[in-house]
Design an enzyme around this catalytic site. Sequence first.
Site, PDB file in Angstrom:
ATOM      1  N   ASP A   1     -28.383   5.636  -7.139  1.00 24.33           N
ATOM      2  CA  ASP A   1     -27.838   5.319  -5.726  1.00 24.33           C
ATOM      3  C   ASP A   1     -26.548   4.793  -5.965  1.00 24.33           C
ATOM      4  O   ASP A   1     -25.823   4.539  -4.632  1.00 24.33           O
ATOM      5  CB  ASP A   1     -28.959   4.366  -5.274  1.00 24.33           C
ATOM      6  CG  ASP A   1     -30.193   5.015  -5.199  1.00 24.33           C
ATOM      7  OD1 ASP A   1     -30.435   5.454  -4.075  1.00 24.33           O
ATOM      8  OD2 ASP A   1     -31.051   5.006  -5.981  1.00 24.33           O
TER       9      ASP A   1
ATOM     10  N   ASN B   1     -30.587   2.432  -9.779  1.00 23.65           N
ATOM     11  CA  ASN B   1     -31.847   3.619  -9.305  1.00 23.65           C
ATOM     12  C   ASN B   1     -32.924   2.978  -8.761  1.00 23.65           C
ATOM     13  O   ASN B   1     -33.031   1.709  -9.145  1.00 23.65           O
ATOM     14  CB  ASN B   1     -31.963   4.862 -10.329  1.00 23.65           C
ATOM     15  CG  ASN B   1     -32.390   6.198  -9.757  1.00 23.65           C
ATOM     16  OD1 ASN B   1     -32.065   6.485  -8.844  1.00 23.65           O
ATOM     17  ND2 ASN B   1     -33.617   6.648  -9.975  1.00 23.65           N
ATOM     18  N   LYS B   2     -33.921   3.836  -8.604  1.00 17.99           N
ATOM     19  CA  LYS B   2     -35.325   3.263  -8.070  1.00 17.99           C
ATOM     20  C   LYS B   2     -35.657   2.159  -9.143  1.00 17.99           C
ATOM     21  O   LYS B   2     -35.763   2.561 -10.181  1.00 17.99           O
ATOM     22  CB  LYS B   2     -36.080   4.354  -7.566  1.00 17.99           C
ATOM     23  CG  LYS B   2     -37.350   3.805  -6.967  1.00 17.99           C
ATOM     24  CD  LYS B   2     -37.452   3.059  -5.660  1.00 17.99           C
ATOM     25  CE  LYS B   2     -36.523   3.549  -4.523  1.00 17.99           C
ATOM     26  NZ  LYS B   2     -36.176   2.354  -3.688  1.00 17.99           N
TER      27      LYS B   2
END
Length: 369
Positions: free
Chosen positions: A249, A259-260
């Site tokens: 991201d 990221n997640k």
Amino acid sequence: MNVNGKHFRTIWIENNNNGIVKIIDQRFLPHRFVVEDLTSVGEVAVAIKDMHVRGAGLIGAAAGYGMYLAALHAPWDEFFDHSMKHAAGLLLAARPTAVNLNWAVQKQFEAMEAASTNAEKVAVAYKTACHIADMDAAHCQMIGEHGLPIIEEISRKKAGKPVNILTHCNAGWLAFVDFGTATAPIYAAFEKGMDVHVWVDETRPRNQGASLTAWELAQQKVPHTVITDNAGGHLMQHGKVDMVIVGSDRTTFTGDVANKIGTYLKALAANDNGVPFFVALPSSTIDWEIEDGLAQIPIEERGAEEVKYMEGLCEGEIKKVLLTPENSPAANFAFDVTPARLVTALITERGICKPQKEDLLRLFPERKR
Ligand code: MRU
């Protein structure tokens, strides 16, 4: 990519009506395929905030279209610019971590600056929004081409036996305009007839893996298995993961990757087990201002109810159930940062590079200061 055999993008403009932006409303997947119409920047901001659309690339594309809708409805007088600034503020406040949001909004301002009349600004904003979406799709396709040889090599080494790839969250076409990032090399390998199998982390709390990645892989007929978020380490210890590919991201120019939530733990497990850990990303997710991901990337904290409740299909209806004691507090950190030292390589639209400044600048020399 295909939905029931028909090609879709995740966002597009209505045929014959430039005032309607259409999106696949991801809140209803995998159980219902719902297309939503957005007609104002306010509606786009809500769609981003409440995750009708999500994923770095798609958030950027939606922001591009949101700015266009704002221009379309802005007063054509001296308040035009003020109205556009207000629109940008709405969009930028929607979600903090994916850098694509800010990137797309700035691209729109830069493009409109060159136009002299308000009518021209609207036309330019339309063109720019479409360009952002087209570029996102094209870059994802290139990521697929650059990532393909990595899977080919593993397949060769395994003498054609299935290549087992673990992915986290959804960095598939639903997170972008088309193709996806982490999934693009997988789709390319599958299309070439390679035997691939994807371990899909469910990705609590919103389960983007279980509901979105599994759905899109199933639609493209790619063999996959959904696993609990905690299973990856075990699978790696037992030689059942040949490589990990995740999305990003926001990536610092030094190679740290936001990221997640949970990505970092996968990277640690991969490192401990000698499993290569790749991050696939278009350059729109690179933050050229930020050097230290851990200290400088803002991590979105979302509502506790996403952790406390779970949604699913029950007797034909989508229902929500409470998992925790009603009054237990819950915390919901949506992203984490994987330091560059745990990343084997970055797969970008311009090629593969090490997660470090010199290598990224070799691929993107125009960013040299
Ligand atoms: O909160 P989301 O669903 O918008 O999170 C974004 C993601 O899907 C992942 O972090 C993904 O792996 C990054 S690639 C867009």
